[in-house]
Design a protein around this motif. Sequence first.
Motif, PDB file in Angstrom:
ATOM      1  N   VAL A 117       0.856  -1.181   0.000  1.00 36.56           N
ATOM      2  CA  VAL A 117       0.000   0.000   0.000  1.00 36.56           C
ATOM      3  C   VAL A 117       0.893   1.231   0.000  1.00 36.56           C
ATOM      4  O   VAL A 117       1.756   1.380   0.878  1.00 36.56           O
ATOM      5  N   ALA A 118       0.697   2.109  -0.992  1.00 32.20           N
ATOM      6  CA  ALA A 118       1.523   3.314  -1.113  1.00 32.20           C
ATOM      7  C   ALA A 118       0.644   4.545  -1.111  1.00 32.20           C
ATOM      8  O   ALA A 118      -0.413   4.577  -1.754  1.00 32.20           O
ATOM      9  N   THR A 119       1.088   5.552  -0.375  1.00 30.63           N
ATOM     10  CA  THR A 119       0.456   6.874  -0.395  1.00 30.63           C
ATOM     11  C   THR A 119       1.440   7.843  -1.046  1.00 30.63           C
ATOM     12  O   THR A 119       2.492   7.435  -1.552  1.00 30.63           O
ATOM     13  N   ASN A 120       1.117   9.118  -1.040  1.00 29.14           N
ATOM     14  CA  ASN A 120       2.008  10.102  -1.643  1.00 29.14           C
ATOM     15  C   ASN A 120       3.311  10.256  -0.878  1.00 29.14           C
ATOM     16  O   ASN A 120       4.290  10.780  -1.432  1.00 29.14           O
ATOM     17  N   SER A 121       3.350   9.815   0.361  1.00 28.64           N
ATOM     18  CA  SER A 121       4.547  10.035   1.175  1.00 28.64           C
ATOM     19  C   SER A 121       5.133   8.763   1.774  1.00 28.64           C
ATOM     20  O   SER A 121       6.295   8.755   2.161  1.00 28.64           O
ATOM     21  N   ARG A 122       4.376   7.687   1.815  1.00 27.32           N
ATOM     22  CA  ARG A 122       4.866   6.488   2.487  1.00 27.32           C
ATOM     23  C   ARG A 122       4.457   5.229   1.724  1.00 27.32           C
ATOM     24  O   ARG A 122       3.479   5.237   0.976  1.00 27.32           O
ATOM     25  N   VAL A 123       5.238   4.157   1.969  1.00 28.38           N
ATOM     26  CA  VAL A 123       4.965   2.849   1.368  1.00 28.38           C
ATOM     27  C   VAL A 123       4.997   1.816   2.484  1.00 28.38           C
ATOM     28  O   VAL A 123       5.978   1.730   3.239  1.00 28.38           O
ATOM     29  N   LEU A 253       0.615   5.556  -8.620  1.00 32.89           N
ATOM     30  CA  LEU A 253      -0.006   6.867  -8.372  1.00 32.89           C
ATOM     31  C   LEU A 253       0.295   7.869  -9.480  1.00 32.89           C
ATOM     32  O   LEU A 253      -0.633   8.508 -10.012  1.00 32.89           O
ATOM     33  N   PRO A 254       1.540   8.095  -9.888  1.00 30.28           N
ATOM     34  CA  PRO A 254       1.764   9.016 -11.023  1.00 30.28           C
ATOM     35  C   PRO A 254       1.196   8.495 -12.330  1.00 30.28           C
ATOM     36  O   PRO A 254       0.792   9.290 -13.196  1.00 30.28           O
ATOM     37  N   LEU A 255       1.127   7.170 -12.507  1.00 29.20           N
ATOM     38  CA  LEU A 255       0.534   6.617 -13.724  1.00 29.20           C
ATOM     39  C   LEU A 255      -0.946   6.983 -13.811  1.00 29.20           C
ATOM     40  O   LEU A 255      -1.454   7.309 -14.898  1.00 29.20           O
ATOM     41  N   ARG A 256      -1.643   6.939 -12.701  1.00 23.78           N
ATOM     42  CA  ARG A 256      -3.064   7.325 -12.695  1.00 23.78           C
ATOM     43  C   ARG A 256      -3.240   8.782 -13.100  1.00 23.78           C
ATOM     44  O   ARG A 256      -4.137   9.111 -13.899  1.00 23.78           O
ATOM     45  N   LEU A 257      -2.409   9.673 -12.582  1.00 22.13           N
ATOM     46  CA  LEU A 257      -2.547  11.094 -12.897  1.00 22.13           C
ATOM     47  C   LEU A 257      -2.341  11.369 -14.379  1.00 22.13           C
ATOM     48  O   LEU A 257      -3.064  12.158 -14.990  1.00 22.13           O
ATOM     49  N   VAL A 258      -1.354  10.702 -14.970  1.00 25.92           N
ATOM     50  CA  VAL A 258      -1.089  10.913 -16.397  1.00 25.92           C
ATOM     51  C   VAL A 258      -2.242  10.377 -17.239  1.00 25.92           C
ATOM     52  O   VAL A 258      -2.669  11.008 -18.213  1.00 25.92           O
ATOM     53  N   LEU A 259      -2.755   9.192 -16.887  1.00 25.37           N
ATOM     54  CA  LEU A 259      -3.880   8.633 -17.631  1.00 25.37           C
ATOM     55  C   LEU A 259      -5.115   9.528 -17.525  1.00 25.37           C
ATOM     56  O   LEU A 259      -5.852   9.700 -18.501  1.00 25.37           O
ATOM     57  N   LEU A 260      -5.344  10.104 -16.356  1.00 22.62           N
ATOM     58  CA  LEU A 260      -6.468  11.026 -16.198  1.00 22.62           C
ATOM     59  C   LEU A 260      -6.315  12.244 -17.093  1.00 22.62           C
ATOM     60  O   LEU A 260      -7.278  12.695 -17.729  1.00 22.62           O
ATOM     61  N   ASP A 261      -5.117  12.782 -17.144  1.00 21.01           N
ATOM     62  CA  ASP A 261      -4.876  13.948 -18.005  1.00 21.01           C
ATOM     63  C   ASP A 261      -5.123  13.609 -19.469  1.00 21.01           C
ATOM     64  O   ASP A 261      -5.701  14.409 -20.223  1.00 21.01           O
ATOM     65  N   GLU A 262      -4.678  12.428 -19.896  1.00 27.63           N
ATOM     66  CA  GLU A 262      -4.857  12.038 -21.294  1.00 27.63           C
ATOM     67  C   GLU A 262      -6.321  11.803 -21.624  1.00 27.63           C
ATOM     68  O   GLU A 262      -6.795  12.176 -22.707  1.00 27.63           O
ATOM     69  N   MET A 263      -7.050  11.189 -20.710  1.00 28.63           N
ATOM     70  CA  MET A 263      -8.467  10.918 -20.964  1.00 28.63           C
ATOM     71  C   MET A 263      -9.323  12.174 -20.864  1.00 28.63           C
ATOM     72  O   MET A 263     -10.400  12.243 -21.456  1.00 28.63           O
TER      73      MET A 263
END
Length: 502
Positions: A117-123, A253-263
Amino acid sequence: MDPSSDYHFLNQILWRRVKLTLVCGIFEGVLQHVDPNKIVVLKKVKNVETGRSVPGVKMFFGHEIVNEEEEVTYTVIDQFQQKFGAAMLHIKKQSVLSVATEGANVCRHGKLCWLQVATNSRVYLFDIFLLGSRAFNNGLQMVLEDKRILKVIHDCRWLSDCLSHQYGILLNNVFDTQVADVLQFSMETGGFLPNCISSLQESLIRHLKIAPKYLSFLEERQKLIQENPEVWFTRPLSPPLLKILALEATYLLPLRLVLLDEMMSDLTTLVDGYLNTYREGSADRLGGTEPTCMELPEELLQLQDFQKQRRERAAKEYRVNAQGLLIRTIAHPKKSVPETAGKQGKVGVSLLGKNFALDENHHVNLLKEGSKNKQFSTEPQHLPPIKEDTIEDSINKLICRESERLEDKRIAQKEHSKICKREFQTNLSLKEEIEQLLMVQNQEDLKCTKQDASVSPSLPQEIRVSPSDTFHPFRKAVLPTLPPCPALEKTDSWINPSPDLS
């Protein structure tokens, strides 16, 4: 340091701890800024070799950097005291987190070993093999089923099946990056679907523009699983393997943000058009009253044009399979030809849509032969079938000519003609017409030989004939009869696989 690939990679891990290997040393710090001109700014810098901390921020230039890698800070949760409770308190406060798993055949029939489980600051790395079902009863089940917490997963099918049948957990509110990749492809091509799904590595390369060298941990993971399917049962797990677990969850997490921007790119474009509809036009049509027309405006009708243009472009760029799906190229690291040749001892050559494997020695011989005799280096691979009788006749005729020249002074004309007749008579498959033609040709050659000997006595008495000398004239007789092939004419001179290859 490749500026394009490294810039994309470092931008995805801003505000995370990285390690830079320089010509003069190794430094660690929190990535604060990345400049396209190869400038990297770190804060909380530490010299790894000396262990000393550098106050403030430190700037590094691209020509100084030999290598850079993300330093992942993770926490292994293998007991309920101390770490487990603090981890659950942090996770429950999040609105978005990523989830990854490792084990042996993770589904209803397999075994779940690790839950990352990963958040923006911890894994956090939960050791399910040691904690058992109590890990879910003490908080993880509530997080996985919570509709307010978005879980980012790549291909959630296996984990959903495992959690449902083994632990009674219904996974909820999931952003699946594999599904998002297909949806983004459909939008990009105007409604077409791809012929296959993408692995996590392919998605990271395609959307995050990460160079394959930074994703070597995924290749290492696959290699370890193939060698030992139960590698994740090892306790204690080595730090390199723990780092692989942490990186798997971190990149989601960064992969989700990029996919959202593209969609959402179409939405952004249409909204921009909406913003300029009235403010950049004339005020006459407004009339000081609120418009009541509910027809679809021109600014939104252009979405049809977008889709039409994308479909036309996709039809040109992609091939379509039997199911009507677009065949897109697989995004994975490509090995160069020298590397492949060095490891396997073979060189792959593509000719006319077929692949051939050539040994290195044969490849060198082809190069030498091509440099000596270029006119025969582009010989077609598939020659039309030639009867054995024709080959034997041609070779025998050439041998007879040379032998008559060698033995002209010692063998009489009658005795030599008898020998030639015996040689041709041994081949019972020849037709009578061919035998007669050959006999007539031999007699004419004998006459020509006598005339040459009388006119030019200075000719050498011995002539050595090599197999290549007897074969090349035969090639000259056969090649002109073949139809011209543009593909073979454009082929490089060294691409000349031997005829016996299939």
